[in-house]
Design a protein around this motif. Structure first.
Motif, PDB file in Angstrom:
ATOM      1  N   ASN A 251       0.867  -1.174   0.000  1.00  0.00           N
ATOM      2  CA  ASN A 251       0.000   0.000   0.000  1.00  0.00           C
ATOM      3  C   ASN A 251       0.906   1.227   0.000  1.00  0.00           C
ATOM      4  O   ASN A 251       1.412   1.638   1.031  1.00  0.00           O
ATOM      5  CB  ASN A 251      -0.892  -0.015   1.244  1.00  0.00           C
ATOM      6  N   TYR A 252       1.137   1.758  -1.199  1.00  0.00           N
ATOM      7  CA  TYR A 252       2.175   2.770  -1.355  1.00  0.00           C
ATOM      8  C   TYR A 252       1.610   4.184  -1.436  1.00  0.00           C
ATOM      9  O   TYR A 252       0.497   4.406  -1.900  1.00  0.00           O
ATOM     10  CB  TYR A 252       3.002   2.483  -2.616  1.00  0.00           C
ATOM     11  N   SER A 253       2.410   5.141  -1.019  1.00  0.00           N
ATOM     12  CA  SER A 253       2.048   6.547  -1.111  1.00  0.00           C
ATOM     13  C   SER A 253       2.715   7.148  -2.348  1.00  0.00           C
ATOM     14  O   SER A 253       3.418   6.468  -3.082  1.00  0.00           O
ATOM     15  CB  SER A 253       2.509   7.287   0.154  1.00  0.00           C
ATOM     16  N   SER A 254       2.494   8.427  -2.539  1.00  0.00           N
ATOM     17  CA  SER A 254       3.137   9.109  -3.671  1.00  0.00           C
ATOM     18  C   SER A 254       4.506   9.663  -3.285  1.00  0.00           C
ATOM     19  O   SER A 254       5.218  10.199  -4.125  1.00  0.00           O
ATOM     20  CB  SER A 254       2.243  10.260  -4.161  1.00  0.00           C
ATOM     21  N   LYS A 255       4.872   9.518  -2.010  1.00  0.00           N
ATOM     22  CA  LYS A 255       6.148  10.055  -1.527  1.00  0.00           C
ATOM     23  C   LYS A 255       7.306   9.198  -2.018  1.00  0.00           C
ATOM     24  O   LYS A 255       7.306   7.980  -1.884  1.00  0.00           O
ATOM     25  CB  LYS A 255       6.153  10.096   0.005  1.00  0.00           C
TER      26      LYS A 255
ATOM     27  N   THR B  59       9.958   4.179  -2.824  1.00  0.00           N
ATOM     28  CA  THR B  59       8.585   4.624  -2.595  1.00  0.00           C
ATOM     29  C   THR B  59       8.170   4.290  -1.167  1.00  0.00           C
ATOM     30  O   THR B  59       8.356   3.155  -0.718  1.00  0.00           O
ATOM     31  CB  THR B  59       7.613   3.933  -3.576  1.00  0.00           C
ATOM     32  N   TYR B  60       7.612   5.268  -0.470  1.00  0.00           N
ATOM     33  CA  TYR B  60       7.187   5.051   0.911  1.00  0.00           C
ATOM     34  C   TYR B  60       5.848   4.321   0.954  1.00  0.00           C
ATOM     35  O   TYR B  60       4.989   4.534   0.096  1.00  0.00           O
ATOM     36  CB  TYR B  60       7.081   6.377   1.656  1.00  0.00           C
ATOM     37  N   MET B  61       5.688   3.491   1.978  1.00  0.00           N
ATOM     38  CA  MET B  61       4.426   2.782   2.178  1.00  0.00           C
ATOM     39  C   MET B  61       3.471   3.627   3.010  1.00  0.00           C
ATOM     40  O   MET B  61       3.897   4.432   3.837  1.00  0.00           O
ATOM     41  CB  MET B  61       4.677   1.438   2.863  1.00  0.00           C
ATOM     42  N   LYS B  62       2.179   3.436   2.812  1.00  0.00           N
ATOM     43  CA  LYS B  62       1.163   4.225   3.503  1.00  0.00           C
ATOM     44  C   LYS B  62       0.638   3.516   4.735  1.00  0.00           C
ATOM     45  O   LYS B  62       0.870   2.333   4.949  1.00  0.00           O
ATOM     46  CB  LYS B  62      -0.018   4.508   2.556  1.00  0.00           C
ATOM     47  N   GLY B  63      -0.102   4.270   5.529  1.00  0.00           N
ATOM     48  CA  GLY B  63      -0.813   3.690   6.666  1.00  0.00           C
ATOM     49  C   GLY B  63       0.090   3.338   7.825  1.00  0.00           C
ATOM     50  O   GLY B  63       1.111   3.960   8.060  1.00  0.00           O
TER      51      GLY B  63
ATOM     52  N   SER C  10       5.153   1.185   8.187  1.00  0.00           N
ATOM     53  CA  SER C  10       6.152   2.222   7.946  1.00  0.00           C
ATOM     54  C   SER C  10       7.387   1.619   7.297  1.00  0.00           C
ATOM     55  O   SER C  10       7.972   0.670   7.804  1.00  0.00           O
ATOM     56  CB  SER C  10       6.551   2.876   9.274  1.00  0.00           C
TER      57      SER C  10
END
Length: 278
Positions: A153-157, A173-177, A180
């Protein structure tokens, strides 16, 4: 009943003494105390406890160590070659003798003595230094609790790919939620290497994270390499910076080659980009 003469007794005693000396030479070795060494620092060098060191020498910690004093170092399993005496630290940019010594719980003088370095020696990036052995109780280790949510579950960061990562030149790519960490793209079956020296705490499948390796550094940080295609290390193994951990895996949904990296400090997740390296 046979009566032994004095010469016979002396001969038998000599043979017994030679036998005992040979046993000691196989099962132990001798350490010569250097300036500013302590019971704790000596025991750490050989991967034994202070009690084991004292018992092997028939002394207690109330005895004052003297420079030049010889101490018997008991080996484990009766085989001194099976005991890891030292670990290796790779000097990183910005390192100082003080910082390296502090991380490893020794004095600067002990660090220099261990590596035969004098006051005129400078540190060089990439230089290998002997450091006290790390003994970690992997059986009773408390590992950070990875959230059971789907880690894909990836973020746009995006992260800085120029940093040292377990794979070369990845897209970060950083993961979301609540999960971490970062996802790192990789080549097919690319080698995954340790970005921080430490002891392997756990290997195997972990919830929805696939094949995972937990590595604890001397600073207490725990590095979690997940989504691996294969694992090349074993629990309890000590890794030096750059050692092979395994190979990159494949995302079962996207079909892309990648791994995930998470870092914890005192069970709290931190930004992997800010985690210590080397």
């Amino acid at each position: 009943m046979k009566v032994f003469k004095d010469n016979d007794v002396k001969y038998i005693f000599s043979l017994l003494l030679i036998f005992l000396i040979s046993i000691v030479s196989v099962y132990a070795e001798v350490h010569v105390v250097a300036a500013k060494e302590t019971y704790y620092s000596i025991s750490k060098k050989y991967g034994i406890t202070v009690d084991e060191l004292c018992n092997a020498n028939g002394i207690t910690t109330s005895h004052v160590l003297k420079v030049g004093q010889k101490l018997t170092i008991p080996s484990k399993n009766g085989n001194s070659s099976s005991v890891r005496k030292f670990d290796t630290y790779t000097v990183q940019k910005g390192d100082t003798f003080y910082r390296i010594a502090k991380i490893n719980g020794i004095s600067v003088n002990e660090l220099k003595s261990l590596n035969n370095l004098g006051s005129s020696n400078d540190l060089k990036v990439g230089q290998k230094l002997k450091i006290p052995v790390t003994i970690v109780d992997t059986d009773n280790a408390k590992l950070p609790d990875l959230n059971s949510n789907d880690p894909r579950n990836y973020s746009s960061k995006k992260g800085d790919s120029a940093l040292t990562w377990p794979v070369k030149k990845p897209e970060v790519t950083y993961m979301k939620g609540k999960v971490s960490g970062v996802q790192l793209t990789a080549e097919k079956n690319e080698n995954v290497t340790a970005i921080r020296a430490g002891t392997v705490m756990y290997v195997g499948n972990y919830r929805g994270y696939g094949q995972v390796v937990f590595v604890q550094s001397k600073t207490g940080h725990i590095y979690v390499y997940s989504g691996l295609g294969s694992i090349k290390v074993t629990k309890g193994q000590y890794l030096v910076f750059g050692d092979l951990i395994g190979t990159a895996g494949t995302d079962s949904i996207k079909g892309t080659n990648q791994i995930c990296l998470m870092v914890f400090q005192k069970s709290v997740p931190i930004d992997p980009a800010k985690a210590p390296r080397g």
